[in-house]
Motif scaffolding. Structure first.
Motif, short mmCIF file in Angstrom:
data_model
loop_
_atom_site.label_atom_id
_atom_site.label_comp_id
_atom_site.label_asym_id
_atom_site.label_seq_id
_atom_site.Cartn_x
_atom_site.Cartn_y
_atom_site.Cartn_z
N GLU A 165 5.09 11.71 -11.57
CA GLU A 165 5.12 10.44 -10.85
C GLU A 165 3.82 9.67 -11.04
O GLU A 165 2.74 10.25 -11.02
N THR A 166 3.94 8.38 -11.20
CA THR A 166 2.76 7.52 -11.30
C THR A 166 2.52 6.89 -9.94
O THR A 166 3.41 6.30 -9.35
N MET A 167 1.30 7.04 -9.46
CA MET A 167 0.96 6.46 -8.16
C MET A 167 0.35 5.09 -8.40
O MET A 167 -0.52 4.93 -9.25
N THR A 168 0.83 4.13 -7.67
CA THR A 168 0.28 2.79 -7.76
C THR A 168 -0.30 2.40 -6.41
O THR A 168 0.20 2.79 -5.37
N THR A 169 -1.37 1.66 -6.46
CA THR A 169 -1.96 1.17 -5.22
C THR A 169 -1.41 -0.21 -4.94
O THR A 169 -1.25 -1.02 -5.87
N PRO A 170 -1.09 -0.48 -3.69
CA PRO A 170 -0.56 -1.81 -3.38
C PRO A 170 -1.63 -2.88 -3.57
O PRO A 170 -2.78 -2.70 -3.17
N LYS A 171 -1.26 -3.96 -4.19
CA LYS A 171 -2.18 -5.07 -4.41
C LYS A 171 -1.99 -6.10 -3.30
O LYS A 171 -0.87 -6.40 -2.91
N THR A 172 -3.10 -6.62 -2.81
CA THR A 172 -3.01 -7.67 -1.81
C THR A 172 -3.15 -9.01 -2.51
O THR A 172 -3.87 -9.14 -3.49
N THR A 173 -2.45 -9.99 -1.98
CA THR A 173 -2.54 -11.32 -2.55
C THR A 173 -3.75 -12.04 -1.96
O THR A 173 -4.33 -11.60 -0.96
N THR A 174 -4.12 -13.13 -2.58
CA THR A 174 -5.23 -13.92 -2.09
C THR A 174 -4.96 -14.42 -0.68
O THR A 174 -5.84 -14.39 0.18
N LYS A 175 -3.73 -14.83 -0.43
CA LYS A 175 -3.37 -15.32 0.90
C LYS A 175 -3.53 -14.22 1.95
O LYS A 175 -4.05 -14.46 3.05
N GLN A 176 -3.13 -13.01 1.62
CA GLN A 176 -3.27 -11.90 2.55
C GLN A 176 -4.74 -11.59 2.82
O GLN A 176 -5.12 -11.35 3.96
N ARG A 177 -5.56 -11.57 1.77
CA ARG A 177 -6.99 -11.28 1.95
C ARG A 177 -7.67 -12.36 2.78
O ARG A 177 -8.50 -12.06 3.63
N LEU A 178 -7.33 -13.63 2.54
CA LEU A 178 -7.93 -14.71 3.32
C LEU A 178 -7.47 -14.65 4.78
O LEU A 178 -8.26 -14.91 5.69
N THR A 179 -6.21 -14.28 5.01
CA THR A 179 -5.72 -14.13 6.37
C THR A 179 -6.48 -13.02 7.09
O THR A 179 -6.89 -13.18 8.25
#
Length: 103
Positions: free
Chosen positions: A2-16
Motif C-alpha cells: 500500500e502507498t500512503m499519501t498525506t492529505p494536502k490542504t488547499t490554500t483556502k483551508q490554510r488561510l481559514t
C-alpha cells in the motif's frame, strides 16, 4: 504494497486556519478584559496586534508555498515568529528602548 499519501490542504483551508488562529489569539485579551482590570487593551491595540499577526501569518503562508525543503520552511518560519515576538515585546514594555514603542 500500500502507498500512503498525506492529505494536502488547499490554500483556502490554510488561510481559514490561519485567520482562525489569529481570531483565537485576539480573543484571549478580549475575554480577559471582561474578568480583570489588569488587561486594558484599546481598539488600537487590537488593530496593531491583528495587523502583526496577519502579516506574520501571511508571510509564513508565502514561505510554505514557495520554499521547497522542510528545513528551510521551518527555519524561516521560526525567524518570522521570533521577529513577531520581539516586536510584540517591544510594543508591550519597550525592552529595547526604541522610539517605536514610544520610549
Amino acid at each position: 504494497m500500500e502507498t500512503m499519501t498525506t492529505p494536502k490542504t488547499t490554500t483556502k483551508q490554510r488561510l481559514t486556519i490561519t485567520f482562525g488562529i489569529i481570531a483565537f489569539i485576539l480573543a484571549v485579551p478580549l475575554v480577559a478584559m471582561q474578568f480583570t482590570k489588569e488587561v486594558d487593551w484599546k481598539l488600537f491595540d487590537f488593530i496593531i496586534m491583528g495587523t502583526l499577526l496577519t502579516l506574520t501569518g501571511l508571510a509564513i503562508e508565502v514561505v510554505t508555498r514557495n520554499v521547497k525543503t522542510a528545513a528551510w520552511k521551518i527555519g524561516i518560519s521560526v525567524v518570522l515568529l521570533i521577529l513577531l515576538l520581539l516586536t510584540w515585546i517591544e510594543l508591550a514594555v519597550g525592552i529595547f528602548g526604541t522610539t517605536f514603542a514610544g520610549s
